[in-house]
Design a protein around this motif. Structure first.
Motif, short mmCIF file in Angstrom:
data_model
loop_
_atom_site.label_atom_id
_atom_site.label_comp_id
_atom_site.label_asym_id
_atom_site.label_seq_id
_atom_site.Cartn_x
_atom_site.Cartn_y
_atom_site.Cartn_z
N GLU A 35 53.02 -13.50 -13.84
CA GLU A 35 53.90 -14.58 -14.27
C GLU A 35 54.48 -15.33 -13.08
O GLU A 35 54.63 -16.57 -13.11
CB GLU A 35 55.02 -13.99 -15.13
CG GLU A 35 55.92 -15.06 -15.76
CD GLU A 35 56.97 -14.44 -16.67
OE1 GLU A 35 57.78 -15.21 -17.21
OE2 GLU A 35 56.95 -13.21 -16.86
N LEU A 36 54.78 -14.60 -12.00
CA LEU A 36 55.31 -15.25 -10.80
C LEU A 36 54.27 -16.17 -10.17
O LEU A 36 54.59 -17.28 -9.72
CB LEU A 36 55.76 -14.19 -9.80
CG LEU A 36 56.34 -14.71 -8.47
CD1 LEU A 36 57.59 -15.54 -8.74
CD2 LEU A 36 56.66 -13.54 -7.53
N GLU A 37 52.99 -15.75 -10.14
CA GLU A 37 51.94 -16.61 -9.60
C GLU A 37 51.76 -17.88 -10.43
O GLU A 37 51.55 -18.97 -9.89
CB GLU A 37 50.63 -15.82 -9.52
CG GLU A 37 50.61 -14.74 -8.46
CD GLU A 37 49.26 -14.07 -8.38
OE1 GLU A 37 48.35 -14.51 -9.15
OE2 GLU A 37 49.09 -13.15 -7.55
N VAL A 38 51.84 -17.75 -11.74
CA VAL A 38 51.71 -18.92 -12.61
C VAL A 38 52.85 -19.90 -12.36
O VAL A 38 52.66 -21.12 -12.30
CB VAL A 38 51.66 -18.48 -14.08
CG1 VAL A 38 51.76 -19.69 -15.00
CG2 VAL A 38 50.39 -17.71 -14.36
N GLU A 39 54.06 -19.38 -12.20
CA GLU A 39 55.20 -20.26 -11.94
C GLU A 39 55.06 -20.99 -10.60
O GLU A 39 55.38 -22.18 -10.49
CB GLU A 39 56.49 -19.44 -11.98
CG GLU A 39 56.86 -18.93 -13.37
CD GLU A 39 58.14 -18.11 -13.34
OE1 GLU A 39 58.67 -17.90 -12.22
OE2 GLU A 39 58.60 -17.69 -14.42
N LEU A 40 54.59 -20.26 -9.58
CA LEU A 40 54.41 -20.90 -8.28
C LEU A 40 53.34 -22.01 -8.33
O LEU A 40 53.51 -23.09 -7.75
CB LEU A 40 54.02 -19.85 -7.23
CG LEU A 40 55.10 -18.82 -6.87
CD1 LEU A 40 54.55 -17.78 -5.90
CD2 LEU A 40 56.31 -19.51 -6.26
N GLU A 41 52.23 -21.73 -9.02
CA GLU A 41 51.17 -22.73 -9.14
C GLU A 41 51.64 -23.95 -9.93
O GLU A 41 51.33 -25.09 -9.59
CB GLU A 41 49.93 -22.10 -9.81
CG GLU A 41 48.70 -23.00 -9.81
CD GLU A 41 48.17 -23.23 -8.41
OE1 GLU A 41 47.47 -24.23 -8.21
OE2 GLU A 41 48.46 -22.38 -7.53
N THR A 42 52.43 -23.71 -10.97
CA THR A 42 52.97 -24.83 -11.75
C THR A 42 53.93 -25.66 -10.91
O THR A 42 53.94 -26.90 -11.00
CB THR A 42 53.69 -24.29 -12.99
OG1 THR A 42 52.80 -23.48 -13.74
CG2 THR A 42 54.19 -25.44 -13.86
N ALA A 43 54.73 -25.03 -10.11
CA ALA A 43 55.65 -25.76 -9.23
C ALA A 43 54.89 -26.62 -8.23
O ALA A 43 55.30 -27.76 -7.93
CB ALA A 43 56.57 -24.77 -8.50
N LYS A 44 53.77 -26.12 -7.70
CA LYS A 44 52.95 -26.91 -6.78
C LYS A 44 52.39 -28.15 -7.47
O LYS A 44 52.39 -29.26 -6.92
CB LYS A 44 51.82 -26.07 -6.22
CG LYS A 44 52.28 -24.96 -5.26
CD LYS A 44 51.07 -24.18 -4.75
CE LYS A 44 51.51 -23.08 -3.81
NZ LYS A 44 50.35 -22.28 -3.32
#
Length: 571
Positions: A35-44
């Motif tokens: 979930e943390l990786e998905v949030e980081l990718e979405t923020a990018k």
């Protein structure tokens, strides 16, 4: 003895081989890490979108770039492209059917139809045939009606004939009979034709389609040979090369003298550019040339005789070209190589109405607008005149002679006069437009001159601007009756019927069907007089019928003299 070493070197094991240990499985991640990786990718992604929108907002006030020049191509790359383009056109031309092969195709169609009619006759035996069956059999024999299954039989028989004649060809992929004619016998091509009640199509129409397709493809290849950039467009210079190459092989131009060849090629090229280059960009699309009627008229000169009366109305005929050049020379009274406004206005004089019409020729206002919109081309025309003057006075004795104040003044006067005259190039454009006022290109040509304020519409101001010159000439004749020009203005709007009342657009002129009459009323004294006396004058249709009768009599006389030498070959 030396042992064989594997290609991967040494005694190491190849990755992925059976003896290698299996690769380790990727480490598993907890749901929180995923979930943390998905949030980081979405923020990018959101940050990139905001940066893009900010960049577009900052560039919005700037003027966008409309012209993108072609990148400079190395000479070797240009030569490679030209060679590949030439080879591709040669391959395309090798796949076209020749005249003897077309005859074989027609024999195959007729043979299949004859066998089917004969089989139907045997199947009926001694039974009496009805009138409907007899009529259908006659139609099948005359027009060779074929079904899709029979057309496939024609294909198989024709392909076998082609392959039997092509055993000496060097490129089987290109010269294979099946590949050369596959697109003629597909279901999509068959569905284009009108089918009879029994699902059959007219064999003669099918043959006409094949011949027409081959002719258009050959024209496309001939035009493509002059396309230096291989981009599907021809510059005016490239189109001139095509005309010069075609003139040498046309039977209708046998009497073309070398002195008039250059002028004829200029006239013919101008016809193509006027019709297919409405925006005056100096180039035209090859597909537009093939789809238009100008190229078809030009190709008529290949097989037609130079004395064929049917070429009388063909712009590309030698007689028409000579007449156009003779008209320009006749109007050029001072032999300056250009037409002044007064000389140009006399282009519409009609000697038949000299006694009846008080004033003839184009109106002064319209002549000025033609010079402004199409002849002088604003400051560019004066710039070209100055450049020509500079070049002509930059050589030796001419440069020394120009130092004389009297000679310099005479040359400057001559330069100004030349910059204010219409050259032969602009004269051809007007002749083409005036000869066919209903053509879309002609209407665009005249609309640009009539649109004084360049607003895209003709209002009461523009209409009255041109009618005033006609009205002044009308009042100068004491024999004319009192004419209210407001009524004439209302008649013009009634004829055009614009979508927006009181505002005539170019689309309205193209749709109304009487734009030629409107143009003559506004621009030509003779045209306005003919419109006012239209009930007492003979119509143009009567003149055309008399001309056709005379042409028919001349053709009969010609056939009577040369009937033995004529060859009326059937398809």
């Amino acid at each position: 003895a030396e042992s064989f070493q594997p290609a991967f070197g040494g005694g190491k094991k190849r990755p992925g081989s059976l003896d290698a240990p299996p690769p380790s499985a990727p480490p598993t991640k907890s749901p929180e890490q995923l979930e943390l990786e998905v949030e980081l990718e979405t923020a990018k992604l959101l940050a990139a979108r905001r940066a893009s929108s900010f960049a577009s907002a900052s560039l919005a006030p700037t003027i966008p770039k409309f012209f993108h020049p072609k990148a400079t191509t190395p000479p070797l790359a240009v030569e490679l492209r030209n060679t590949a383009h030439r080879v591709a056109l040669q391959y395309k031309e090798r796949g076209l059917l020749e005249d003897d092969e077309l005859e074989d195709l027609w024999h195959c169609v007729a043979g299949v139809v004859a066998r089917r009619v004969e089989q139907e006759g045997h199947s009926r035996g001694g039974h009496a045939q009805t009138d409907a069956h007899t009529q259908t059999a006659e139609q099948d024999t005359q027009n060779s009606y074929v079904s899709y299954e029979e057309l496939l039989e024609v294909r198989d028989a024709f392909v076998s004939r082609l392959n039997s004649k092509q055993h000496t060809r060097a490129i089987p992929e290109v010269d294979d009979g099946a590949s050369r004619v596959a697109h003629y016998f597909c279901a999509m091509t068959f569905a284009r034709f009108t089918r009879r009640h029994d699902g059959r199509i007219n064999g003669r129409m099918f043959m006409e389609f094949v011949v027409r397709h081959i002719a258009l493809t050959q024209s496309r290849i001939n035009l493509g040979c002059h396309d230096a950039d291989a981009d599907g467009w021809l510059e005016e210079s490239e189109l001139l090369e095509f005309v010069e190459r075609s003139v040498a092989t046309m039977s209708a131009l046998r009497s073309l003298t070398p002195a008039f060849t250059e002028r004829y090629c200029e006239i013919a090229t101008r016809r193509f550019m006027f019709v297919h280059d409405p925006k005056r960009r100096g180039r035209c699309r090859i597909s537009d040339l093939i789809a238009g009627t100008a190229l078809a008229d030009f190709n008529e000169l290949h097989a037609a005789d130079e004395h064929d009366p049917r070429l009388a109305k063909n712009w590309f005929s030698l007689a028409c070209a000579k007449q156009t050049r003779a008209t320009f020379v006749q109007l050029d009274r001072d032999e300056s190589g250009g037409l002044s406004r007064d000389e140009f206005r006399k282009i519409t004089l009609d000697q038949r109405f000299d006694d009846a019409c008080f004033m003839q020729g184009l109106t002064s206002v319209f002549a000025d607008r033609i010079f402004e919109a199409h002849s002088l081309k604003g400051p560019s025309g004066a710039k070209k005149a100055r450049e020509a003057f500079t070049v002509s006075t930059s050589l030796g004795k001419q440069k020394q002679a120009a130092q004389d104040p009297f000679i310099k003044k005479a040359l400057e006067t001559r330069r100004k006069q030349t910059s204010n005259e219409m050259d032969f190039h602009a004269f051809l454009d007007f002749t083409l437009a005036w000869g066919n006022k209903k053509h879309p290109a002609s209407l665009s040509y005249f609309f640009k001159a009539l649109d004084v304020d360049e607003k895209g519409v003709l209002t009461n101001y523009e209409i009255w601007t041109f009618l005033k010159s006609v009205h002044d000439a009308w009042l100068a004749d004491p024999d004319n009756y009192d004419l209210d020009m407001l009524d004439v203005r209302d008649e013009i709007f009634d004829m055009v019927k614009p979508e927006v009342p009181g505002r005539i657009s170019l689309t309205d002129l193209k749709r109304c069907g009487c734009a030629d009459v409107v143009i003559e009323i506004l621009c030509d004294h003779t045209g306005f007089w003919k419109y006012d006396n239209r009930e007492s004058l003979p119509s143009d249709d009567d003149d055309e019928e008399e001309l056709e009768e005379d042409d028919g009599q001349d053709l009969d006389q010609l056939m009577g003299v040369e009937g033995e030498d004529s060859d009326d070959g059937d398809f």
